[in-house]
Scaffold this motif. Structure first.
Motif, PDB file in Angstrom:
ATOM      1  N   GLU A 330      -6.216   0.298  12.870  1.00  0.00           N
ATOM      2  CA  GLU A 330      -5.840   1.622  13.707  1.00  0.00           C
ATOM      3  C   GLU A 330      -4.537   2.362  13.123  1.00  0.00           C
ATOM      4  N   GLN A 331      -3.700   1.637  12.808  1.00  0.00           N
ATOM      5  CA  GLN A 331      -2.417   2.134  12.113  1.00  0.00           C
ATOM      6  C   GLN A 331      -2.732   2.647  10.586  1.00  0.00           C
ATOM      7  N   PHE A 332      -3.529   2.063   9.819  1.00  0.00           N
ATOM      8  CA  PHE A 332      -4.073   2.476   8.461  1.00  0.00           C
ATOM      9  C   PHE A 332      -5.264   3.679   8.535  1.00  0.00           C
ATOM     10  N   ASP A 333      -5.779   3.776   9.922  1.00  0.00           N
ATOM     11  CA  ASP A 333      -6.529   5.040  10.165  1.00  0.00           C
ATOM     12  C   ASP A 333      -5.691   5.997  10.431  1.00  0.00           C
ATOM     13  N   LYS A 334      -4.780   5.997  11.131  1.00  0.00           N
ATOM     14  CA  LYS A 334      -3.733   7.244  11.414  1.00  0.00           C
ATOM     15  C   LYS A 334      -3.083   7.642  10.086  1.00  0.00           C
ATOM     16  N   THR A 335      -2.489   6.651   9.442  1.00  0.00           N
ATOM     17  CA  THR A 335      -2.085   7.020   8.194  1.00  0.00           C
ATOM     18  C   THR A 335      -2.690   6.160   7.017  1.00  0.00           C
ATOM     19  N   PRO A 336      -3.563   6.634   6.513  1.00  0.00           N
ATOM     20  CA  PRO A 336      -4.229   5.845   5.384  1.00  0.00           C
ATOM     21  C   PRO A 336      -3.142   5.455   4.167  1.00  0.00           C
ATOM     22  N   TRP A 337      -3.511   4.445   3.733  1.00  0.00           N
ATOM     23  CA  TRP A 337      -2.753   3.790   2.727  1.00  0.00           C
ATOM     24  C   TRP A 337      -3.609   2.947   2.127  1.00  0.00           C
ATOM     25  N   GLN A 338      -3.272   3.019   0.510  1.00  0.00           N
ATOM     26  CA  GLN A 338      -3.936   1.863  -0.191  1.00  0.00           C
ATOM     27  C   GLN A 338      -2.997   1.489  -1.326  1.00  0.00           C
ATOM     28  N   TYR A 339      -2.998   0.260  -1.601  1.00  0.00           N
ATOM     29  CA  TYR A 339      -2.254  -0.571  -2.605  1.00  0.00           C
ATOM     30  C   TYR A 339      -2.614  -0.196  -3.856  1.00  0.00           C
ATOM     31  N   PRO A 340      -2.096   0.322  -4.808  1.00  0.00           N
ATOM     32  CA  PRO A 340      -2.609   0.603  -6.072  1.00  0.00           C
ATOM     33  C   PRO A 340      -3.219  -0.417  -7.010  1.00  0.00           C
ATOM     34  N   LEU A 341      -4.402  -0.192  -7.194  1.00  0.00           N
ATOM     35  CA  LEU A 341      -5.317  -1.344  -8.008  1.00  0.00           C
ATOM     36  C   LEU A 341      -4.614  -1.514  -9.361  1.00  0.00           C
ATOM     37  N   GLU A 342      -3.831  -0.206  -9.954  1.00  0.00           N
ATOM     38  CA  GLU A 342      -3.415  -0.313 -11.365  1.00  0.00           C
ATOM     39  C   GLU A 342      -1.919  -0.948 -11.390  1.00  0.00           C
ATOM     40  N   SER A 343      -1.591  -1.694 -10.293  1.00  0.00           N
ATOM     41  CA  SER A 343      -0.157  -1.916 -10.038  1.00  0.00           C
ATOM     42  C   SER A 343       0.084  -3.137 -11.018  1.00  0.00           C
ATOM     43  N   LYS A 344       1.288  -3.659 -11.247  1.00  0.00           N
ATOM     44  CA  LYS A 344       1.416  -4.710 -12.282  1.00  0.00           C
ATOM     45  C   LYS A 344       1.180  -6.083 -11.525  1.00  0.00           C
ATOM     46  N   TRP A 345       1.303  -6.067 -10.244  1.00  0.00           N
ATOM     47  CA  TRP A 345       0.889  -7.259  -9.568  1.00  0.00           C
ATOM     48  C   TRP A 345      -0.576  -7.603  -9.589  1.00  0.00           C
ATOM     49  N   TRP A 346      -1.371  -6.735  -9.467  1.00  0.00           N
ATOM     50  CA  TRP A 346      -2.898  -6.868  -9.799  1.00  0.00           C
ATOM     51  C   TRP A 346      -3.080  -7.427 -11.193  1.00  0.00           C
ATOM     52  N   LYS A 347      -2.425  -6.861 -12.033  1.00  0.00           N
ATOM     53  CA  LYS A 347      -2.825  -7.028 -13.303  1.00  0.00           C
ATOM     54  C   LYS A 347      -2.376  -8.532 -13.627  1.00  0.00           C
ATOM     55  N   THR A 348      -1.241  -8.978 -13.192  1.00  0.00           N
ATOM     56  CA  THR A 348      -0.676 -10.343 -13.129  1.00  0.00           C
ATOM     57  C   THR A 348      -1.580 -11.295 -12.755  1.00  0.00           C
ATOM     58  N   LEU A 349      -2.147 -11.108 -11.700  1.00  0.00           N
ATOM     59  CA  LEU A 349      -2.873 -11.849 -10.932  1.00  0.00           C
ATOM     60  C   LEU A 349      -4.609 -12.106 -11.688  1.00  0.00           C
ATOM     61  N   ARG A 350      -4.923 -10.660 -12.081  1.00  0.00           N
ATOM     62  CA  ARG A 350      -6.359 -10.740 -12.874  1.00  0.00           C
ATOM     63  C   ARG A 350      -6.081 -11.617 -14.008  1.00  0.00           C
ATOM     64  N   GLU A 351      -4.982 -11.482 -14.549  1.00  0.00           N
ATOM     65  CA  GLU A 351      -4.791 -12.277 -15.963  1.00  0.00           C
ATOM     66  C   GLU A 351      -4.823 -13.700 -15.863  1.00  0.00           C
ATOM     67  N   LYS A 352      -4.018 -13.985 -14.633  1.00  0.00           N
ATOM     68  CA  LYS A 352      -3.941 -15.430 -14.254  1.00  0.00           C
ATOM     69  C   LYS A 352      -5.353 -16.189 -14.010  1.00  0.00           C
TER      70      LYS A 352
END
Ligand code: ADP
Ligand code: MG
Length: 574
Positions: A330-352
């Motif tokens: 409900e909170q994220f419906d009120k103010t939608p938010w998405q964690y960026p898929l092109e973040s460094k964190w996603w990149k690190t995880l994908r590589e590992k």
């Protein structure tokens, strides 16, 4: 006339069975004997499925798996004294796992109490350490209320084990039908929600995360929170990591699953949402070096006493995971938010993930014989039906198997669990197969056991064959506990004296033909040494929906896991 009297009277056994049925209990596992045989017969007459097992411990494991799989406790029925004591292992395991379970134990006659009666033991007291509730009805008339309370306690709040003690003299005693009032079936557990203000804070902590992670535990599986968690993961594009039995709440092949980069994800996350997973040994207590010292935990749990264990959480969300997930959404419906898929964190995880997966594939492709664990599990994974239930236990067998064998559906994986219990596999598999028969005919149960783990409850193969449950049992056989030796080394050791003096404690008899146990009771058995034999026997076993089979897979006795960043799950045994 006597027949009139029989119509007007009811036995203790029937009262117990009727009370269980009224509470919507559908499955009973146990071993009959004095004084509980009549209870099993009465239960069966009322339509409760009764499964006769070969050891109370396995019966208790089976009953507890029913609780986890269906959300309604199964019953474990045991005789007095030793019978009850054998069941304590199952009660402890269920209680540690937070799974609902009812144990009903016969006990010695009240009139002989303290006199050294047959199998006399302080059972109610003994069960207290292993349960949330342990009691003996004060009279025949009190039986239905105590059974209702046991069933209710087992599923309300944090689920767990409950014990009801039935003195022998209750079982055959007759009372007037009209004197017994059955308590209505307890209501489903009330759904609790987290404080709104805490939910708002949690959403904002998550929005500000640089390296977020969701951890999905078996509490989320038990809570049937899969739909809400999937929406949260996909809407906000968050990486998630399942715990061993949290596997399958979302499929292991979901693009946001970072299971293959587990250590990395835990070590560098700055905000972690815990959905029904305790910060115990399985999650390295939430402490450095496995976690950042200042990681912010958002803890979602139904048990208030769990909140704040080992780590001071940033936010606590006390409530039902399913409901709390919806509150977060409900909170994220009120103010939608998405964690960026092109973040460094996603990149690190994908590589590992890529490099870890490549390392496993490399080990799996090794052609040397005997096979290693990875080769075995890759061949098994290739043929596993996507909707099968995987039961697994053993040390390397369970740890490596978990990384290779995929789960796609919630509550489709059962293993040694929080208590690291060895010997659960066959009981769990029997329960899963019986529940599947009723609810999803055709669903297969695959039970992957280390050779040591198999030994704890090996005689339950007879139970499997008696009920003709088409379970596929794989025994990954390295001739030992952790590691073993081949026959040549074994013979060499015996030259120096008696085996009790010369063989390492981890040794089990080399080249044991465990498949013969299955053959002995009419199932199919295979002894396999090569990938080709493994593929062929597994293909045949899966094709045959009418019979159980056991594939005894010989592997390199000294095979181990690939090198780990950390020694994880070092405390798991066997
Ligand atoms: P894992 O072994 O997967 O890490 P644990 O058994 O440690 O999982 O944790 C499961 C947690 O889930 C327990 O703390 C339990 O209180 C909690 N739990 C069980 N059912 C629910 C529910 N419906 N809502 C919220 N929490 C739950
Ligand atoms: Mg072994």
């Amino acid at each position: 006339a006597p027949s009139d009297r029989r119509d007007r009277e009811v036995s203790g056994a029937t009262i117990i069975a009727q009370a269980l049925k009224t509470q919507d209990v559908k499955y009973m596992f146990g071993i009959v004997g004095i004084p509980v045989t009549e209870i099993a017969i009465a239960a069966q007459q009322l339509g409760i499925r009764y499964v006769g097992m070969r050891n109370e411990q396995a019966a208790c494991y089976a009953a507890s798996a029913v609780g986890y799989l269906t959300g309604r406790p199964g019953v474990c029925l045991v005789v007095s004294g030793p019978g009850l004591i054998h069941a304590l292992g199952g009660m402890a395991n269920a209680n540690m796992n937070c799974w609902p379970l009812i144990v009903i134990g016969g006990s010695s006659e009240r009139s002989q109490e303290t006199m050294g009666a047959f199998q006399e033991f302080p059972q109610v007291e003994a069960c207290r350490l292993y349960s949330k509730f342990s009691a003996r009805p004060s009279s025949m008339e009190a039986i239905p209320a105590v059974i209702e309370k046991a069933v209710r306690s087992s599923i309300y709040g944090r689920p767990g084990a409950c014990y009801v003690d039935i003195p022998a003299d209750f079982v055959n005693l007759q009372v007037d039908v009209n004197s017994v009032k059955y308590v209505e079936c307890c209501m489903p557990p009330p759904v609790s929600m987290a404080e709104t203000s805490a939910v708002r804070v949690a959403a904002s902590v998550l929005r500000n995360a640089k390296q977020p992670l969701l951890i999905i535990g078996k509490g989320a599986a038990y809570a049937h929170a899969e739909e809400g968690i999937r929406t949260l993961v996909e809407q906000c594009q968050l990486p998630f990591l399942p715990t061993p039995m949290g596997k399958g709440v979302l499929p292991d092949n979901h693009p946001n699953c970072v299971g293959a980069a587990r250590s990395r994800a835990l070590q560098f996350a700055d905000v972690i949402v815990l959905f029904g997973a305790r910060l115990n040994w399985i999650l390295h207590f939430g402490l450095p070096p496995r976690f950042q010292p200042d990681v912010k935990f958002i803890q979602v749990d139904i048990c208030a006493e769990e909140l704040g264990n080992n780590v001071r959480p940033a936010v606590t969300l006390l409530g039902d995971i399913n409901a709390v997930t919806k509150q977060l959404l409900e909170q994220f419906d009120k103010t939608p938010w998405q964690y960026p898929l092109e973040s460094k964190w996603w990149k690190t995880l994908r590589e590992k993930m890529k490099s870890n997966e490549a390392a496993s594939k490399e080990l799996a492709s090794q052609k040397s014989l005997p096979m290693n664990y990875y080769t075995v599990f890759y061949h098994v994974q290739e043929q596993l039906p996507k909707d099968c239930i995987v039961v697994s236990e053993g040390a390397n067998t369970m740890d490596i198997g978990r990384t290779v064998m995929q789960n796609y559906l919630p509550r489709h994986r059962l293993d040694a669990g929080t208590f690291g219990t060895m010997g659960v596999g066959l009981g769990f598999a029997i329960a899963a197969a019986i529940v599947a028969k009723d609810r999803n005919p055709g669903k297969r149960v695959i039970c992957v056991e280390g050779d040591s783990a198999f030994g704890f409850s090996g005689m339950e193969v007879e139970t499997i064959c008696r009920y003709n449950l088409p379970i596929v049992l794989l025994v990954v056989n390295n001739n030992g506990i952790y590691q073993g030796f081949d026959s040549a080394a074994w013979k060499e050791m015996l030259k120096f004296g008696d085996a009790t003096a010369t063989s390492p404690p981890m040794c089990l008899l080399p080249n044991s033909h465990y498949e013969q146990v299955m053959i002995a009771f009419g199932g199919k058995g295979y002894f396999v040494q090569t990938p080709k034999e493994l593929q062929e026997s597994l293909r045949q076993s899966l094709a045959d929906t009418t019979k159980p089979s056991l594939i005894n897979i010989m592997i390199e006795p000294q095979a181990t896991r690939k090198v780990q960043d950390f020694h994880w799950l070092t405390r798991s045994n066997m």
